[in-house]
Structures are given as structure tokens and as C-alpha cells.
Design a protein around this motif. Structure first.
Motif, PDB file in Angstrom:
ATOM      1  N   LYS A 125      95.682  88.111  18.186  1.00  0.00           N
ATOM      2  CA  LYS A 125      95.046  88.811  19.301  1.00  0.00           C
ATOM      3  C   LYS A 125      94.638  87.867  20.445  1.00  0.00           C
ATOM      4  CE  LYS A 125      91.203  92.049  19.907  1.00  0.00           C
ATOM      5  NZ  LYS A 125      89.985  92.532  19.255  1.00  0.00           N
ATOM      6  N   PHE A 126      95.047  88.193  21.621  1.00  0.00           N
ATOM      7  CA  PHE A 126      94.825  87.439  22.863  1.00  0.00           C
ATOM      8  C   PHE A 126      95.744  86.220  23.006  1.00  0.00           C
ATOM      9  CE2 PHE A 126      90.672  89.595  22.941  1.00  0.00           C
ATOM     10  CZ  PHE A 126      90.718  90.072  24.231  1.00  0.00           C
ATOM     11  N   TRP A 194      89.369  81.240  17.432  1.00  0.00           N
ATOM     12  CA  TRP A 194      88.087  81.484  18.111  1.00  0.00           C
ATOM     13  C   TRP A 194      87.668  80.317  18.992  1.00  0.00           C
ATOM     14  CZ3 TRP A 194      86.916  86.106  18.946  1.00  0.00           C
ATOM     15  CH2 TRP A 194      87.186  87.103  18.009  1.00  0.00           C
ATOM     16  N   HIS A 249      79.333  83.552  15.446  1.00  0.00           N
ATOM     17  CA  HIS A 249      79.296  85.014  15.243  1.00  0.00           C
ATOM     18  C   HIS A 249      80.685  85.601  14.967  1.00  0.00           C
ATOM     19  CE1 HIS A 249      79.426  86.067  19.888  1.00  0.00           C
ATOM     20  NE2 HIS A 249      80.457  85.356  19.508  1.00  0.00           N
ATOM     21  N   GLU A 271      72.739  83.531  23.481  1.00  0.00           N
ATOM     22  CA  GLU A 271      73.738  83.512  24.560  1.00  0.00           C
ATOM     23  C   GLU A 271      73.396  84.376  25.786  1.00  0.00           C
ATOM     24  OE1 GLU A 271      77.848  84.039  23.542  1.00  0.00           O
ATOM     25  OE2 GLU A 271      77.520  83.024  21.628  1.00  0.00           O
ATOM     26  N   PHE A 275      73.558  84.448  30.761  1.00  0.00           N
ATOM     27  CA  PHE A 275      73.926  85.538  31.681  1.00  0.00           C
ATOM     28  C   PHE A 275      72.693  86.063  32.407  1.00  0.00           C
ATOM     29  CE2 PHE A 275      77.521  85.352  28.818  1.00  0.00           C
ATOM     30  CZ  PHE A 275      78.577  85.418  29.721  1.00  0.00           C
ATOM     31  N   ALA A 313      78.135  91.543  28.827  1.00  0.00           N
ATOM     32  CA  ALA A 313      78.257  90.405  27.912  1.00  0.00           C
ATOM     33  C   ALA A 313      76.931  90.201  27.173  1.00  0.00           C
ATOM     34  CB  ALA A 313      78.634  89.144  28.687  1.00  0.00           C
ATOM     35  N   GLY A 314      75.846  90.107  27.925  1.00  0.00           N
ATOM     36  CA  GLY A 314      74.556  89.776  27.321  1.00  0.00           C
ATOM     37  C   GLY A 314      74.013  90.893  26.437  1.00  0.00           C
ATOM     38  N   ILE A 318      74.686  91.155  22.435  1.00  0.00           N
ATOM     39  CA  ILE A 318      73.621  90.969  21.438  1.00  0.00           C
ATOM     40  C   ILE A 318      73.495  92.213  20.543  1.00  0.00           C
ATOM     41  CG2 ILE A 318      71.520  91.807  22.611  1.00  0.00           C
ATOM     42  CD1 ILE A 318      70.206  89.153  21.769  1.00  0.00           C
ATOM     43  N   HIS A 320      75.619  93.678  18.868  1.00  0.00           N
ATOM     44  CA  HIS A 320      76.370  93.625  17.588  1.00  0.00           C
ATOM     45  C   HIS A 320      76.564  92.195  17.085  1.00  0.00           C
ATOM     46  CE1 HIS A 320      80.553  93.309  19.712  1.00  0.00           C
ATOM     47  NE2 HIS A 320      79.602  92.786  20.447  1.00  0.00           N
ATOM     48  N   THR A 321      75.710  91.285  17.528  1.00  0.00           N
ATOM     49  CA  THR A 321      75.953  89.885  17.170  1.00  0.00           C
ATOM     50  C   THR A 321      75.240  89.456  15.879  1.00  0.00           C
ATOM     51  OG1 THR A 321      76.271  87.719  18.180  1.00  0.00           O
ATOM     52  CG2 THR A 321      74.083  88.659  18.414  1.00  0.00           C
ATOM     53  N   HIS A 330      82.168  95.284  13.093  1.00  0.00           N
ATOM     54  CA  HIS A 330      83.257  94.327  13.291  1.00  0.00           C
ATOM     55  C   HIS A 330      84.623  94.996  13.470  1.00  0.00           C
ATOM     56  CE1 HIS A 330      85.667  90.766  12.860  1.00  0.00           C
ATOM     57  NE2 HIS A 330      86.286  91.282  11.822  1.00  0.00           N
ATOM     58  N   THR A 335      83.355  96.888  19.404  1.00  0.00           N
ATOM     59  CA  THR A 335      83.853  95.634  19.983  1.00  0.00           C
ATOM     60  C   THR A 335      84.555  95.908  21.310  1.00  0.00           C
ATOM     61  OG1 THR A 335      84.204  94.854  17.723  1.00  0.00           O
ATOM     62  CG2 THR A 335      85.213  93.569  19.486  1.00  0.00           C
ATOM     63  N   GLY A 339      83.838  94.492  24.899  1.00  0.00           N
ATOM     64  CA  GLY A 339      84.933  93.718  25.507  1.00  0.00           C
ATOM     65  C   GLY A 339      85.233  94.183  26.922  1.00  0.00           C
ATOM     66  N   ALA A 346      81.834  90.175  34.079  1.00  0.00           N
ATOM     67  CA  ALA A 346      81.721  88.739  34.307  1.00  0.00           C
ATOM     68  C   ALA A 346      82.906  88.207  35.122  1.00  0.00           C
ATOM     69  CB  ALA A 346      81.642  88.004  32.976  1.00  0.00           C
ATOM     70  N   TYR A 347      84.107  88.543  34.717  1.00  0.00           N
ATOM     71  CA  TYR A 347      85.253  87.864  35.325  1.00  0.00           C
ATOM     72  C   TYR A 347      86.048  88.738  36.289  1.00  0.00           C
ATOM     73  CZ  TYR A 347      83.650  84.682  31.801  1.00  0.00           C
ATOM     74  OH  TYR A 347      82.830  83.868  31.052  1.00  0.00           O
TER      75      TYR A 347
HETATM   76  C1  HEM Z   1      81.675  87.268  29.569  1.00  0.00           C
HETATM   77  C2  HEM Z   1      81.420  87.033  28.350  1.00  0.00           C
HETATM   78  C3  HEM Z   1      82.035  87.760  27.199  1.00  0.00           C
HETATM   79  C4  HEM Z   1      83.256  88.353  27.098  1.00  0.00           C
HETATM   80  C5  HEM Z   1      84.351  88.426  28.153  1.00  0.00           C
HETATM   81  C6  HEM Z   1      83.356  88.881  25.757  1.00  0.00           C
HETATM   82  C7  HEM Z   1      84.460  89.564  25.257  1.00  0.00           C
HETATM   83  C8  HEM Z   1      84.664  89.846  23.920  1.00  0.00           C
HETATM   84  C9  HEM Z   1      85.900  90.317  23.348  1.00  0.00           C
HETATM   85  C10 HEM Z   1      87.164  90.638  24.110  1.00  0.00           C
HETATM   86  C11 HEM Z   1      85.725  90.414  22.013  1.00  0.00           C
HETATM   87  C12 HEM Z   1      86.774  90.799  20.983  1.00  0.00           C
HETATM   88  C13 HEM Z   1      87.462  89.545  20.580  1.00  0.00           C
HETATM   89  C14 HEM Z   1      88.505  89.670  19.513  1.00  0.00           C
HETATM   90  O1  HEM Z   1      88.354  90.504  18.601  1.00  0.00           O
HETATM   91  O2  HEM Z   1      89.495  88.910  19.570  1.00  0.00           O
HETATM   92  C15 HEM Z   1      84.362  90.005  21.732  1.00  0.00           C
HETATM   93  C16 HEM Z   1      83.798  89.944  20.485  1.00  0.00           C
HETATM   94  C17 HEM Z   1      82.477  89.720  20.260  1.00  0.00           C
HETATM   95  N1  HEM Z   1      81.514  89.400  21.202  1.00  0.00           N
HETATM   96 FE1  HEM Z   1      81.827  89.056  23.126  1.00  0.00          FE
HETATM   97  N2  HEM Z   1      82.199  88.630  25.080  1.00  0.00           N
HETATM   98  C18 HEM Z   1      81.361  87.940  25.925  1.00  0.00           C
HETATM   99  C19 HEM Z   1      80.075  87.518  25.641  1.00  0.00           C
HETATM  100  C20 HEM Z   1      79.406  87.786  24.469  1.00  0.00           C
HETATM  101  C21 HEM Z   1      78.023  87.461  24.207  1.00  0.00           C
HETATM  102  C22 HEM Z   1      77.095  86.772  25.197  1.00  0.00           C
HETATM  103  C23 HEM Z   1      77.751  87.869  22.925  1.00  0.00           C
HETATM  104  C24 HEM Z   1      76.487  87.793  22.122  1.00  0.00           C
HETATM  105  C25 HEM Z   1      75.321  87.795  22.535  1.00  0.00           C
HETATM  106  C26 HEM Z   1      78.961  88.440  22.387  1.00  0.00           C
HETATM  107  C27 HEM Z   1      79.113  88.949  21.120  1.00  0.00           C
HETATM  108  C28 HEM Z   1      80.316  89.287  20.542  1.00  0.00           C
HETATM  109  C29 HEM Z   1      80.514  89.547  19.126  1.00  0.00           C
HETATM  110  C30 HEM Z   1      79.449  89.542  18.045  1.00  0.00           C
HETATM  111  C31 HEM Z   1      81.874  89.812  18.945  1.00  0.00           C
HETATM  112  C32 HEM Z   1      82.598  90.117  17.636  1.00  0.00           C
HETATM  113  C33 HEM Z   1      82.832  91.556  17.457  1.00  0.00           C
HETATM  114  C34 HEM Z   1      83.510  91.864  16.170  1.00  0.00           C
HETATM  115  O3  HEM Z   1      83.055  91.371  15.123  1.00  0.00           O
HETATM  116  O4  HEM Z   1      84.474  92.641  16.168  1.00  0.00           O
HETATM  117  N3  HEM Z   1      79.944  88.381  23.358  1.00  0.00           N
HETATM  118  N4  HEM Z   1      83.726  89.665  22.923  1.00  0.00           N
END
Ligand code: HEM
Ligand code: HEM
Ligand SMILES: [Fe+2]
Length: 455
Positions: A125-126, A194, A249, A271, A275, A313-314, A318, A320-321, A330, A335, A339, A346-347
Motif C-alpha cells: 500500500k502506497f 512504515w 502506532h 503528535e 499540528f 491529522a491531529g 489521535i 484511533h492512535t 485498524h 483509517t 486518511g 495538511a498537504y
Molecule cells: C498530515 C499528517 C497525516 C497524514 C497525511 C496521515 C495519513 C494516514 C494514512 C493515509 C493512513 C493509512 C496508512 C496505511 O494504512 O498505509 C494513516 C494511518 C494512521 N494514522 Fe495517520 N496521518 C497523519 C497524521 C497522523 C497523526 C498526527 C496521528 C496520531 C495522532 C495519526 C494516526 C494514525 C494511525 C493510528 C493510523 C493507523 C490506522 C490503522 O491502524 O489502520 N496520523 N494515516
């Protein structure tokens, strides 16, 4: 030809900055394509997988996510080509090489999209693009960094803004490499995947974001560079403090040692501070500023990105973190909910902010503050918030039915179909906003030397 009033509005400082336009145009074209694939998947989740024979779901999802990365990278590259000459007070090292780099980037994008449709992909993925194209990416990025670094180091100044932006870009390039090592063990492969995916969006891309935000705030608010750049140090500090170990995480349930539950939980919960810092920073600079800059829509997008990124993002991060929540959510639509708003806030919005600021400078035309540009902002953002809510509702349904009740995966998918009707409706609104933005983009016309500041 520019009219007389337009000629009085000449803002571009360096001729070579025009090359940024190509990257922004590519960025917008790939975004449209990404969205089309989003619709294909949205309809498939609604039960209308009519294109299945031609575009199977795996091809659509890989295309959707990889195009996302490429349009954002193209936007960042355009940003660097515009910002670095201005900050360093130096023409770009070579416009010709920048154009070659542009075409090779476009080639990688087209080749990978075609490849996905012929089952030429890696399945991570990605990071789905196949290995030979990875090498092309490496050459492309080296060329890009070469041009940017040469410009920066032969220029008159090396500002904090430029250094943070370039540091983000260099680290982003280095962090692409762990994703290129071959591992037979799936846990180890996942572990290093990751390093790329997480350490990009929750690490070094935040530096790119900080650099671009800082540049925009300096230009748009009129606040002293020294004040704005002081904040940048705080943001870089918070990002590294939380984001590096926050990678944990993603290590909760992939076969890594148990201590990651604690490390990941604690550090990733910190985290959102980075933000939050960016949102407070942007708001504070706006309030402090003179509010005299005529390009209001660029300010709206700039403040928008600082705020929506904190929410997407923030806050939604949080949500689900913590391991106790993540064990249920998960890999579900929870997610995807996070996402979408995180990437957009952000971007995505950051690139829209920069384009809104840069186009008048490059073309000498003042098409900001039009009804079209205002509607583009509101429709795209309200649409994206709606999409986020729809995905969140789908995700909660999924967690409950599939993981609490124990319903079969596909039966739960069918139960979620109504949420995807809402997703499609909101995505249509989002897409309308994006199209309006692009119509405005096209209306600006091409960059012209007439827009150069008189010496
Ligand atoms: C701009 C910043 C961020 C972007 C673009 C982003 C984007 C994403 C994306 C696309 C996924 C899925 C990834 C994958 O399965 O391959 C993901 C997963 C996750 N993100 Fe973020 N994220 C950001 C910031 C954060 C922050 C600040 C936190 C926590 C405070 C966070 C917590 C999580 C967690 C816990 C998952 C895992 C979800 C799972 O277990 O399926 N993310 N994020
Ligand atoms: C507007 C039309 C869009 C629609 C209908 C749409 C729909 C979807 C759907 C249905 C998925 C889930 C795929 C799956 O089940 O594997 C998905 C994934 C994803 N989309 Fe979109 N999308 C759209 C636009 C966007 C935009 C503009 C962005 C980024 C700014 C984005 C970022 C993502 C990401 C990061 C994922 C992966 C989520 C995850 O890790 O779970 N999408 N999209
Ligand atoms: Fe993460």
C-alpha cells in the motif's frame, strides 16, 4: 499582453520561477485523475462495480493512492522551484534540467498508472510502483535536489524558511530508500514500509509544510521574518519529538515486540501538538499582520490548511492512535476517514494555498477574490468534511458488525453501502470545488516575463 493596471502589478522576481507552473499544472491534472479513481471505488463500494473487468479494485485503489503521492510531490517540487530562487536571491541553477526533470516525473506517473492496469505492481500500500520505476524515481529526485541545492548554495542568502523546506525534501528523498530494500519476511517488510509512509507524512513532510507555510505567512501577513521563523524551530522540534517514535502506532499488531504498544501509544498521542502548533502559529501571525495583502483567497487557503490539518491529522489521528482503540479500528474505514481529511488538510490544501498565491505573481493577473475562487474553497472543503463523516459512519458500522458482532467481511461491506451513497454525494461537491479551482487556474493563463518586477 498584460493591460496597464496588470503591468503595475508585476511581482515575479526571477525569470526561472516560471518553471514552477509546469509542476502545478501536472499536479492539478493528476489530482483530477486521482478523484476519478476515487469515484470508481466509491461506486464499487455502493454495489456498482461495473468497471470491474477493465479496472479491478486493486488497480483502482493503487492508482488512487499513488496518484495522490505524485500530485503532492509535483506540488512540492513546484513549490521549491518557486520559493528557493526568491529566498536565496538567485535564479534557478538550470531551467533546462528542471524541465527535463519535469518530463521524467510525468513519465513515471503515466508509466505507473498504465502498469497498475496490467498487473505491474508491488502490492505494498502506497509503495505499489514496480522496482524499475523506483530507480527512475531515484534519478528524478536526485536531479531535482541537485538543482535546488545548487541554487540555494550559490545564492546570496540561506534563510531558515528555505533551509527547513530543503531539509524536508532531502529527508523525504532519503526515506524513500528503506521502502526499496527487499525482505522476505512480511513483518520486517511492513516495519520498513512504515519508515517511508509514516515518517513521510508525520515527519519530514511536516517540515516541507512548515517551510511553505512560513513562506506564505511572510508574504501574506507582512509580519517580520524573524518572528515567523522562530515558530518554525518550535514546529520542527515538536515534529521530531513525537513523530519519530510515534511510528510505533503502526507496529502494534504486525508481529513486532510488545513494547511498541507503549512507545507508539505515548509518542503518537503527542503528535497532534505539532499540528496544533502550526494552526496556532498561522492564526497568531494572521492576527498580528497588517491584513493589507490583496490576495485574500491565498490567506484563506493558508489559514485553512493550518486548521484543517489539525482536525484531520491531529484530532482524527489521535482518535484511533491508542492501542485499545486501534485494535478495533485498524485497517477499517475509520483509517480512510482520517486518511482523507489529513492528506487533504495538511498537504492538498497547502498546495492549493501556494498556487493561489503564486499564480497572480507568475502571470501578472489578479484573478483572486473572484466568486469562482471563493466557491472553490468552500465547496471543496465542505465536500471533503462530508466525505470524512460518511467514511467515519461506514467505519463505525464496519467495526461494530465485523469485529464486535463477527459478521462476515463481505456481508459487512454490503451493510455499509448506504454510507457510500453519501460519500459519492459529498465527493461530487468536493470535485465541483476542485474543478472551479482548476478553471480559475486555467483562466490565469501562462506565466509571462512581463510579470517580472522592474529592476
Ligand atoms: C498530515 C499528517 C497525516 C497524514 C497525511 C496521515 C495519513 C494516514 C494514512 C493515509 C493512513 C493509512 C496508512 C496505511 O494504512 O498505509 C494513516 C494511518 C494512521 N494514522 Fe495517520 N496521518 C497523519 C497524521 C497522523 C497523526 C498526527 C496521528 C496520531 C495522532 C495519526 C494516526 C494514525 C494511525 C493510528 C493510523 C493507523 C490506522 C490503522 O491502524 O489502520 N496520523 N494515516
Ligand atoms: C473526491 C473523490 C474521492 C473519492 C470518492 C474517494 C474514495 C476513496 C475510497 C472509496 C477509498 C477506499 C479504498 C479502499 O477501500 O481500499 C479511498 C482511499 C483513499 N483516498 Fe480517496 N477518494 C476521493 C478523493 C481523495 C482525495 C482528494 C484524497 C487526498 C487528498 C484521497 C485520499 C485517499 C487515501 C489516503 C486513501 C487510503 C485510505 C486508507 O488508508 O484507508 N482521496 N478513497
Ligand atoms: Fe502514522
Amino acid at each position: 499582453m498584460l493591460s496597464k493596471s496588470e503591468l503595475n502589478f508585476r511581482k515575479m522576481k526571477y525569470r526561472s520561477q516560471k518553471v514552477a507552473y509546469l509542476f502545478f499544472a501536472l499536479s492539478m491534472a493528476l489530482l483530477v485523475l486521482q478523484i476519478i479513481y476515487g469515484f470508481i471505488m466509491g461506486f464499487a463500494h455502493m454495489g456498482f462495480d461495473v468497471l470491474h473487468e477493465i479496472i479491478p479494485f486493486n488497480a483502482a485503489t493503487a492508482t488512487h493512492k499513488n496518484l495522490l503521492i505524485v500530485w503532492l510531490l509535483s506540488g512540492f517540487m513546484g513549490a521549491a522551484y518557486y520559493i528557493i530562487p526568491e529566498e536565496a536571491e538567485q535564479e534557478l541553477a538550470s531551467v533546462k534540467l528542471a524541465k527535463i526533470q519535469f518530463w521524467s516525473l510525468a513519465l513515471v506517473a503515466v508509466a505507473s498508472v498504465i502498469g497498475f492496469h496490467f498487473n505491474w505492481w508491488e502490492g505494498r500500500k502506497f509503495l505499489e510502483i514496480p522496482r524499475p520505476l523506483d530507480y527512475l524515481v531515484v534519478i528524478n529526485v536526485l536531479l531535482f535536489l541537485g538543482i535546488v541545492l545548487k541554487t540555494l548554495y550559490s545564492g546570496k542568502k540561506r534563510t531558515t524558511t528555505a533551509m527547513v523546506l530543503v531539509m524536508g525534501l532531502v529527508f523525504a528523498a532519503l526515506l524513500y530508500l528503506p521502502g526499496m530494500i527487499w525482505f522476505d519476511n512480511q513483518t520486517i517488510d511492513s516495519f520498513f514500509r512504515w519508515w517511508v509512509v509514516h515518517l513521510w507524512v508525520e515527519g519530514v513532510w511536516e517540515l516541507i509544510m512548515g517551510g511553505i507555510l512560513s513562506f506564505l505567512l511572510i508574504k501574506l501577513t507582512g509580519v517580520d521574518r524573524e518572528v515567523i521563523e522562530k515558530w518554525l524551530y518550535v514546529i520542527v522540534g515538536l515534529t521530531f519529538l513525537s513523530g519519530i517514535l510515534g511510528t510505533g502506532h503502526h507496529f502494534y499488531f504486525i508481529g513486532t515486540p510488545k513494547y511498541w504498544l507503549m512507545i507508539g501509544g505515548i509518542f503518537s498521542a503527542l503528535e497532534p501538538l505539532a499540528f496544533l502548533g502550526m494552526a496556532l502559529f498561522a492564526m497568531a501571525m494572521y492576527r498580528k499582520g497588517e491584513k493589507r495583502h490583496p490576495n485574500k483567497i491565498a490567506i484563506t487557503w493558508t489559514l485553512g490548511t493550518a486548521i484543517v490539518s489539525f482536525v484531520g491529522a491531529g484530532l482524527l489521528g489521535i482518535a484511533h492512535t491508542l492501542p485499545s482503540v486501534n485494535m478495533w479500528t485498524h485497517g477499517t474505514f475509520i483509517t480512510a476517514m482520517h486518511g482523507h481529511l489529513a492528506f487533504w488538510g495538511a498537504y492538498g490544501m497547502l498546495i492549493f494555498a501556494l498556487i493561489s498565491y503564486v499564480l497572480p505573481q507568475l502571470t501578472g493577473r489578479k484573478l483572486y477574490n473572484t466568486a469562482l475562487s471563493t466557491y472553490a474553497f468552500w465547496l471543496s472543503n465542505i465536500g471533503m468534511v462530508g466525505m470524512t463523516v460518511a467514511l467515519g459512519a461506514a467505519g463505525m458500522t464496519q467495526v461494530y458488525l465485523e469485529r464486535k458482532v463477527g459478521m462476515d467481511f463481505m456481508d459487512a461491506q454490503i451493510a455499509m453501502e448506504p454510507h457510500f451513497m453519501i460519500l459519492i454525494a459529498c465527493a461530487t461537491m468536493f470535485f465541483t470545488g476542485v474543478i472551479m479551482f482548476i478553471v480559475n487556474f486555467v483562466k490565469y493563463g501562462k506565466p509571462t516575463d512581463q510579470a517580472l518586477v522592474k529592476n
